[in-house]
Enzyme design. Structure first.
Site, PDB file in Angstrom:
ATOM      1  N   HIS A  59      54.435  27.253-109.023  1.00 38.20           N
ATOM      2  CA  HIS A  59      54.956  27.453-110.379  1.00 38.20           C
ATOM      3  C   HIS A  59      56.263  28.250-110.327  1.00 38.20           C
ATOM      4  O   HIS A  59      56.271  29.483-110.428  1.00 38.20           O
ATOM      5  CB  HIS A  59      53.916  28.194-111.232  1.00 38.20           C
ATOM      6  CG  HIS A  59      54.184  28.073-112.699  1.00 38.20           C
ATOM      7  ND1 HIS A  59      53.219  27.740-113.616  1.00 38.20           N
ATOM      8  CD2 HIS A  59      55.316  28.223-113.415  1.00 38.20           C
ATOM      9  CE1 HIS A  59      53.741  27.691-114.822  1.00 38.20           C
ATOM     10  NE2 HIS A  59      55.017  27.989-114.730  1.00 38.20           N
ATOM     11  N   HIS A  61      60.375  28.368-111.740  1.00 39.59           N
ATOM     12  CA  HIS A  61      61.480  27.899-112.591  1.00 39.59           C
ATOM     13  C   HIS A  61      62.784  28.156-111.826  1.00 39.59           C
ATOM     14  O   HIS A  61      63.308  29.267-111.855  1.00 39.59           O
ATOM     15  CB  HIS A  61      61.486  28.659-113.922  1.00 39.59           C
ATOM     16  CG  HIS A  61      60.257  28.420-114.750  1.00 39.59           C
ATOM     17  ND1 HIS A  61      60.151  27.388-115.645  1.00 39.59           N
ATOM     18  CD2 HIS A  61      59.067  29.073-114.795  1.00 39.59           C
ATOM     19  CE1 HIS A  61      58.953  27.410-116.233  1.00 39.59           C
ATOM     20  NE2 HIS A  61      58.275  28.431-115.727  1.00 39.59           N
ATOM     21  N   ARG A  63      65.609  26.840-112.427  1.00 37.07           N
ATOM     22  CA  ARG A  63      66.757  26.815-113.362  1.00 37.07           C
ATOM     23  C   ARG A  63      67.864  25.840-112.978  1.00 37.07           C
ATOM     24  O   ARG A  63      68.991  25.975-113.458  1.00 37.07           O
ATOM     25  CB  ARG A  63      67.367  28.215-113.523  1.00 37.07           C
ATOM     26  CG  ARG A  63      66.398  29.294-113.903  1.00 37.07           C
ATOM     27  CD  ARG A  63      65.834  29.083-115.290  1.00 37.07           C
ATOM     28  NE  ARG A  63      65.072  30.247-115.722  1.00 37.07           N
ATOM     29  CZ  ARG A  63      63.952  30.165-116.431  1.00 37.07           C
ATOM     30  NH1 ARG A  63      63.459  28.978-116.791  1.00 37.07           N
ATOM     31  NH2 ARG A  63      63.329  31.249-116.805  1.00 37.07           N
ATOM     32  N   ASP A 154      55.631  22.589-119.042  1.00 39.16           N
ATOM     33  CA  ASP A 154      55.552  24.049-118.964  1.00 39.16           C
ATOM     34  C   ASP A 154      56.736  24.753-119.616  1.00 39.16           C
ATOM     35  O   ASP A 154      57.879  24.329-119.498  1.00 39.16           O
ATOM     36  CB  ASP A 154      55.440  24.527-117.516  1.00 39.16           C
ATOM     37  CG  ASP A 154      55.207  26.023-117.461  1.00 39.16           C
ATOM     38  OD1 ASP A 154      54.098  26.441-117.792  1.00 39.16           O
ATOM     39  OD2 ASP A 154      56.156  26.774-117.148  1.00 39.16           O
ATOM     40  N   HIS A 181      50.450  23.968-119.838  1.00 38.05           N
ATOM     41  CA  HIS A 181      50.801  25.296-120.366  1.00 38.05           C
ATOM     42  C   HIS A 181      50.013  25.423-121.658  1.00 38.05           C
ATOM     43  O   HIS A 181      50.301  24.731-122.643  1.00 38.05           O
ATOM     44  CB  HIS A 181      52.319  25.336-120.614  1.00 38.05           C
ATOM     45  CG  HIS A 181      52.804  26.506-121.399  1.00 38.05           C
ATOM     46  ND1 HIS A 181      53.629  27.472-120.872  1.00 38.05           N
ATOM     47  CD2 HIS A 181      52.593  26.885-122.686  1.00 38.05           C
ATOM     48  CE1 HIS A 181      53.903  28.380-121.791  1.00 38.05           C
ATOM     49  NE2 HIS A 181      53.293  28.034-122.919  1.00 38.05           N
ATOM     50  N   HIS A 234      49.071  29.569-115.330  1.00 38.11           N
ATOM     51  CA  HIS A 234      49.053  31.004-115.695  1.00 38.11           C
ATOM     52  C   HIS A 234      47.930  31.454-116.649  1.00 38.11           C
ATOM     53  O   HIS A 234      48.186  31.869-117.777  1.00 38.11           O
ATOM     54  CB  HIS A 234      50.416  31.437-116.239  1.00 38.11           C
ATOM     55  CG  HIS A 234      51.098  30.478-117.187  1.00 38.11           C
ATOM     56  ND1 HIS A 234      50.489  29.944-118.301  1.00 38.11           N
ATOM     57  CD2 HIS A 234      52.353  29.962-117.172  1.00 38.11           C
ATOM     58  CE1 HIS A 234      51.342  29.167-118.936  1.00 38.11           C
ATOM     59  NE2 HIS A 234      52.477  29.147-118.264  1.00 38.11           N
ATOM     60  N   ASP A 307      54.935  31.921-111.430  1.00 37.00           N
ATOM     61  CA  ASP A 307      55.665  31.660-112.677  1.00 37.00           C
ATOM     62  C   ASP A 307      57.041  32.345-112.613  1.00 37.00           C
ATOM     63  O   ASP A 307      57.506  32.919-113.603  1.00 37.00           O
ATOM     64  CB  ASP A 307      54.873  32.125-113.901  1.00 37.00           C
ATOM     65  CG  ASP A 307      55.387  31.511-115.197  1.00 37.00           C
ATOM     66  OD1 ASP A 307      56.361  30.726-115.153  1.00 37.00           O
ATOM     67  OD2 ASP A 307      54.813  31.812-116.266  1.00 37.00           O
ATOM     68  N   HIS A 311      65.814  35.374-115.552  1.00 39.69           N
ATOM     69  CA  HIS A 311      66.740  35.538-116.680  1.00 39.69           C
ATOM     70  C   HIS A 311      67.682  36.672-116.301  1.00 39.69           C
ATOM     71  O   HIS A 311      67.262  37.624-115.628  1.00 39.69           O
ATOM     72  CB  HIS A 311      65.988  35.913-117.966  1.00 39.69           C
ATOM     73  CG  HIS A 311      65.052  34.849-118.449  1.00 39.69           C
ATOM     74  ND1 HIS A 311      65.482  33.633-118.936  1.00 39.69           N
ATOM     75  CD2 HIS A 311      63.699  34.811-118.501  1.00 39.69           C
ATOM     76  CE1 HIS A 311      64.430  32.893-119.288  1.00 39.69           C
ATOM     77  NE2 HIS A 311      63.337  33.580-119.018  1.00 39.69           N
TER      78      HIS A 311
HETATM   79  O1  DOR Z   1      57.406  33.642-119.522  1.00 40.07           O
HETATM   80  C1  DOR Z   1      57.656  32.467-119.367  1.00 40.07           C
HETATM   81  N1  DOR Z   1      58.883  32.064-118.984  1.00 40.07           N
HETATM   82  N2  DOR Z   1      56.709  31.566-119.617  1.00 40.07           N
HETATM   83  C2  DOR Z   1      56.958  30.254-119.610  1.00 40.07           C
HETATM   84  O2  DOR Z   1      56.048  29.497-119.826  1.00 40.07           O
HETATM   85  C3  DOR Z   1      58.329  29.764-119.367  1.00 40.07           C
HETATM   86  C4  DOR Z   1      59.114  30.716-118.594  1.00 40.07           C
HETATM   87  C5  DOR Z   1      60.579  30.422-118.581  1.00 40.07           C
HETATM   88  O3  DOR Z   1      60.958  29.268-118.381  1.00 40.07           O
HETATM   89  O4  DOR Z   1      61.373  31.358-118.725  1.00 40.07           O
END
Ligand code: DOR
Length: 433
Positions: A59, A61, A63, A154, A181, A234, A307, A311
């Protein structure tokens, strides 16, 4: 040839736990024995280190494409390698959404230049809008047919149970994993943190636990009735753990994962009003943590996945408006060792089962020759994580390989440090103090 000397080898599949040498040739483990004297090109002294099959994080991301200021496939794979993660699965909530062959082909090409093994999911529905189901038969064939191995929206749920049920059938037909999700958006209603004492005290709109529980029940119900499989992402509530446990006992095809922050931190962290403690699902209560740990112990929760959701500091600056998500690739092993192994709640075999073997099995990529690790055994691909289980260190986000810094473990003292990460017999990361 690469020779690893005197490592404590812990392999869940063979049941091996003992000090051994490991000889690797052409990316494959060719010998595991007490005293290998072969003349290898490189020898690593592993005294004091533990060797486990490389971690697989299902899991992540990354980006990429569209969020490259937060992370990209290359930095994500650097972060993975630094965390002992030798392979991961990308989530599709990118820009554009991974719901088309072009984006999958682009990612698969880029993945070839990365240090670790990368797979992708595709969206369940076009644009993750919950309406039109993606043509999984076609998407699965993209990038030579071994890249897109799961479907998920998700980041958000599939609102309609009918659409979700149809998608489960299609995923089952094409033998790709359906990942859900679980969140009822009407109940969640834009809540920022767990609905409870902290949200009341801070005067914040709460994310109610029933939003997760209701959709978890729905997915289980669909999987049962349709005789299909579903993987719940999650898991964060004790009710969801209990529901999954009882569904498994009835033979429903459900698997699930838990993220490190959900078995270590409670909603009390939110008193700091720091958006690095905000993610979705949110940090909950001690009783939820205890239920998740019990689930990890008894097999209700099949695996650990981070997960990893990067950011930037700017995006995370304002507590109320920051996006949800925390990074986790560089801390998952150390956090799990610190909170669960050194406290006697999980064994080293459990770690290998939860972080190395089961994610690959759930995704159907366990032990594919020339592709993936999962076991330290002769004939297996040499994807190996070497760590010092006792070294203490303090999480300094400035040292992260990830482009982002939004770790909810920042400043925390952890016990256990990744020293070398090996992929296909190549050392792709070594810790340098
Ligand atoms: O906290 C999260 N951030 N939960 C998610 O399901 C998506 C993820 C994100 O893409 O930032």
């Amino acid at each position: 040839m690469l020779l690893l000397k005197n490592a404590r080898v812990v392999d869940y599949i063979s049941g091996l736990d003992g000090e051994k040498d490991i000889l690797i040739n052409a990316g494959e483990i060719i010998s595991i024995s007490e005293n290998i004297t072969e003349n290898a090109e490189r020898i690593i002294d592993c005294k004091g280190l533990t060797a486990i099959p490389g971690l697989f994080d299902m899991h992540v991301h990354a980006r990429d494409p569209g969020g490259l200021h937060k992370e990209d496939l290359l930095t994500c794979s650097e972060a993975a390698a630094a965390g002992g993660v030798t392979g991961f699965l990308c989530m599709p909530n990118t820009v554009p959404v991974i719901d088309n062959e072009e984006t999958l082909n682009y990612l698969a090409e880029k993945a070839k230049t990365c240090k670790v093994k990368i797979y992708s999911s595709c969206a369940i529905t076009k644009g993750q809008e919950g309406k039109e189901i993606c043509d999984i038969g076609r998407l699965k064939k993209a990038a030579n047919g071994n890249f897109c191995i799961a479907m998920t929206d998700d980041g958000r749920p599939v609102k309609s149970a009918r659409v979700m049920g149809e998608a489960m059938i299609k995923a089952g037909d094409e033998k790709v994993l359906m990942i859900s999700h679980c969140e009822d958006m009407d109940i969640a209603g834009g809540g920022l943190i767990n609905a409870g004492i902290v949200s009341i005290k801070l005067g914040l709109w709460g994310l109610h636990r029933s939003s997760e529980n209701i959709i978890t029940s729905r997915e289980i119900s669909l999987a049962r009735d349709l005789r299909e499989k579903v993987h719940i992402a999650h898991v964060s509530t004790k009710e969801a753990v209990a529901e999954i446990r009882s569904a498994k006992a009835q033979g429903v095809g459900v698997t699930c994962e838990a993220a490190p922050h959900h078995y270590t931190l409670t909603e009390d962290k939110l008193y700091e009003k720091d958006a690095d403690y905000r993610m979705n699902p949110p940090l909950r209560l001690r009783a939820d943590i205890d239920a998740i740990i019990e689930g990890l112990r008894d097999g209700t929760i099949d695996c650990i996945a981070t997960d990893h959701a990067p950011h930037t500091p700017d995006e995370k600056y304002y507590f109320h408006t920051a996006p949800n998500g925390v990074i986790g690739l560089e801390t998952s092993l150390a956090v799990t060792l610190t909170f669960l192994v050194h406290t006697g709640k999980l064994s080293m075999f459990d770690i290998v089962r939860l972080m190395c073997v089961n994610p690959r099995k759930i995704l159907g990529i366990f032990g594919i020759k020339g592709e993936n690790g999962g076991s330290i055994a002769i004939g297996h691909t040499a994807d190996i994580t070497l760590f010092d289980p006792y070294e203490e260190w303090t999480v300094d986000t400035a040292q992260f390989k990830s482009k982002s810094r939004n770790s909810c473990f920042k400043g925390m003292k952890l016990k256990g440090r990744v020293k070398h990460t090996i992929v296909n017999g190549n050392v792709v990361y070594s810790f340098a103090p």
